[in-house]
Design an enzyme around this catalytic site. Structure first.
Site, PDB file in Angstrom:
ATOM      1  N   TYR A  95      14.690  31.565   3.528  1.00 29.60           N
ATOM      2  CA  TYR A  95      13.492  32.323   3.907  1.00 29.60           C
ATOM      3  C   TYR A  95      13.523  32.749   5.365  1.00 29.60           C
ATOM      4  O   TYR A  95      13.961  31.996   6.234  1.00 29.60           O
ATOM      5  CB  TYR A  95      12.244  31.469   3.674  1.00 29.60           C
ATOM      6  CG  TYR A  95      11.879  31.325   2.215  1.00 29.60           C
ATOM      7  CD1 TYR A  95      11.774  32.445   1.381  1.00 29.60           C
ATOM      8  CD2 TYR A  95      11.618  30.070   1.671  1.00 29.60           C
ATOM      9  CE1 TYR A  95      11.424  32.302   0.040  1.00 29.60           C
ATOM     10  CE2 TYR A  95      11.257  29.923   0.334  1.00 29.60           C
ATOM     11  CZ  TYR A  95      11.159  31.048  -0.471  1.00 29.60           C
ATOM     12  OH  TYR A  95      10.817  30.914  -1.785  1.00 29.60           O
TER      13      TYR A  95
ATOM     14  N   LYS B 265       0.850  -1.210   0.000  1.00 31.39           N
ATOM     15  CA  LYS B 265       0.000   0.000   0.000  1.00 31.39           C
ATOM     16  C   LYS B 265       0.883   1.256   0.000  1.00 31.39           C
ATOM     17  O   LYS B 265       2.087   1.172   0.273  1.00 31.39           O
ATOM     18  CB  LYS B 265      -0.908  -0.010   1.234  1.00 31.39           C
ATOM     19  CG  LYS B 265      -0.157   0.035   2.559  1.00 31.39           C
ATOM     20  CD  LYS B 265      -1.072  -0.222   3.750  1.00 31.39           C
ATOM     21  CE  LYS B 265      -0.295  -0.213   5.050  1.00 31.39           C
ATOM     22  NZ  LYS B 265      -1.106  -0.702   6.186  1.00 31.39           N
TER      23      LYS B 265
HETATM   24  C1  LIG Z   1      -0.400  -1.718   6.902  1.00 38.62           C
HETATM   25  C2  LIG Z   1      -0.978  -2.984   7.398  1.00 38.62           C
HETATM   26  C3  LIG Z   1      -0.170  -4.108   7.631  1.00 38.62           C
HETATM   27  C4  LIG Z   1       1.348  -4.068   7.573  1.00 38.62           C
HETATM   28  O1  LIG Z   1       1.846  -3.566   8.774  1.00 38.62           O
HETATM   29  P1  LIG Z   1       3.429  -3.446   9.043  1.00 38.62           P
HETATM   30  O2  LIG Z   1       3.517  -2.974  10.453  1.00 38.62           O
HETATM   31  O3  LIG Z   1       3.929  -2.432   8.085  1.00 38.62           O
HETATM   32  O4  LIG Z   1       4.015  -4.779   8.813  1.00 38.62           O
HETATM   33  C5  LIG Z   1      -0.789  -5.294   7.967  1.00 38.62           C
HETATM   34  N1  LIG Z   1      -2.132  -5.371   8.084  1.00 38.62           N
HETATM   35  C6  LIG Z   1      -2.938  -4.309   7.906  1.00 38.62           C
HETATM   36  C7  LIG Z   1      -4.405  -4.467   8.071  1.00 38.62           C
HETATM   37  C8  LIG Z   1      -2.396  -3.072   7.563  1.00 38.62           C
HETATM   38  O5  LIG Z   1      -3.201  -2.011   7.382  1.00 38.62           O
END
Ligand SMILES: *Cc1c(COP(=O)(O)O)cnc(C)c1O
Length: 366
Positions: free
Chosen positions: A262, A37
């Protein structure tokens, strides 16, 4: 040739190493879902997914359009969409994505589409809330879910899952074990009432590290793949995946009393040499890192950020560094640097990585 001088290099070998590191912690038959993601945690989702395609069993993204992008790039592995959104369910089916259904509203909507389209055993995933209080059915929903599912074969539950609230925090062990046990009890009720056995999964990266006994059928590996465990020692076993690099655009020699950037936030108290680097807060360099709260590397030496971070540039102190215009600048190339950037901007590695904006060119090196 590319005309972007600032690039985020993604190290394919490091990704592979990190995947193998976690696989070694798991039983042979435990499946691995790679979480890609948010553009693969800021790296590059499609290239990374294609690179990992034959090495993992599943992918997951947060939103439907992220899943569509993977399909359009030719990824064929099953893709779980954590947060599909009810208005996208037709697209989910069109692109053979597998929705997480987390309440009765979205379950009913999906079952209706599945019935209308006469789908057969379309894979769906059911998420249960065991304490994170984010998305998920409550255990009291089980009888009504079962009665809806048993009346049709248009869908099939590919998996049951839950998400831990504090898997990285050993102080919360009792709470976490309680989440795991409640989830196991939920899964058991499905096993007794369905005539097939869905996969079961609950562990994210730090869950794999701290609660390997709860690996069930699959684990959901996110940040670990990109090089970060839940403590320094664990992170040391992993390899850094993302390196952010740029170049020196211009060098200035300034006199005592002159200011930089700035709001004239930095004033020189001696003769100095500064370098201007084409990367700024619009690229994901937090303004909190200005005023010497972070140093980049030039010729292996630390060059602190002077004054405020601009939208497209930073100015750094190269008074004691032998360097010239056009030379390479390392914004970060190790977990230590990313962790320092996270600490100094009051955030975590997850946010440093995902904040690198899409303006920065990605380059996967295998
Ligand atoms: C993002 C996510 C993960 C992965 O988590 P990590 O801590 O990055 O390994 C697993 N399950 C769900 C539902 C998530 O949203």
């Amino acid at each position: 040739m590319n005309n972007h001088v600032t690039v985020l290099e993604i190290d394919g070998k490091a990704l592979e190493h990190n995947l193998q590191y976690f696989k070694n912690k798991l039983a042979n038959n435990t499946k691995v879902l790679a979480v890609v993601k948010a553009f693969g945690y800021g790296s590059e989702a499609t290239e990374v997914a294609k690179f990992l395609e034959n090495k993992v069993d599943y992918f997951a993204v947060a939103y439907t359009d992220e899943g569509i992008a993977l399909r359009e790039a030719g990824v064929e592995t099953p893709i779980l969409v954590f947060h599909p959104q009810i208005q996208n369910l037709e697209l989910i089916i069109q692109h053979q994505l597998e929705p997480n259904l987390y309440n009765h509203t979205i379950l009913d909507a999906f079952l209706k589409i599945a019935d209308d389209k006469l789908l057969l055993n379309y894979p769906i995933h059911l998420k249960f809330n065991t304490g994170l209080n984010r998305l998920g059915f409550w255990h009291t929903d089980i009888p009504s879910i079962l009665s809806k599912l048993q009346s049709s074969d248009h869908t099939k539950v590919a998996s049951l899952f839950s998400h831990l609230a504090a898997s990285d925090d050993i102080q919360e062990k009792e709470f976490t074990i309680n989440q795991i046990n409640n989830f196991a009890y939920i899964a058991k009720q499905f096993f007794t009432h369905l005539d097939y056995k869905p996969m079961v999964h609950v562990l994210n990266t730090s869950g794999i590290i701290n609660y390997p006994e709860a690996q069930f059928d699959m684990v959901r590996l996110g940040i670990g793949l990109y090089g970060f465990g839940n403590d320094e020692n664990e992170t040391k076993q992993l390899k850094n995946v993302a390196s952010l690099k740029s170049i020196i655009s211009q060098i200035h020699l300034i006199e005592p009393g002159e200011t930089v950037g700035y709001n004239r936030a930095f004033t020189a108290n001696k003769s100095m040499k500064t370098a201007t680097i084409p990367i700024g807060h619009a690229d994901g360099i937090s303004r909190r890192l200005g005023n010497k709260n972070y140093a980049v590397l030039i010729n292996n030496q630390k060059a602190a950020i002077l004054g405020n971070v601009c939208m497209d540039m930073i100015m750094v102190d190269v008074s004691n560094i032998d360097c010239k215009e056009g030379e390479e600048v390392i914004i970060f190339n190790s977990q230590e640097m990313i962790t320092e950037m996270a600490n100094n901007s009051e955030t975590i590695s997850y946010e440093v990585l995902t904040m690198i904006s899409q303006r920065v060119k990605r380059l996967l090196k295998c």
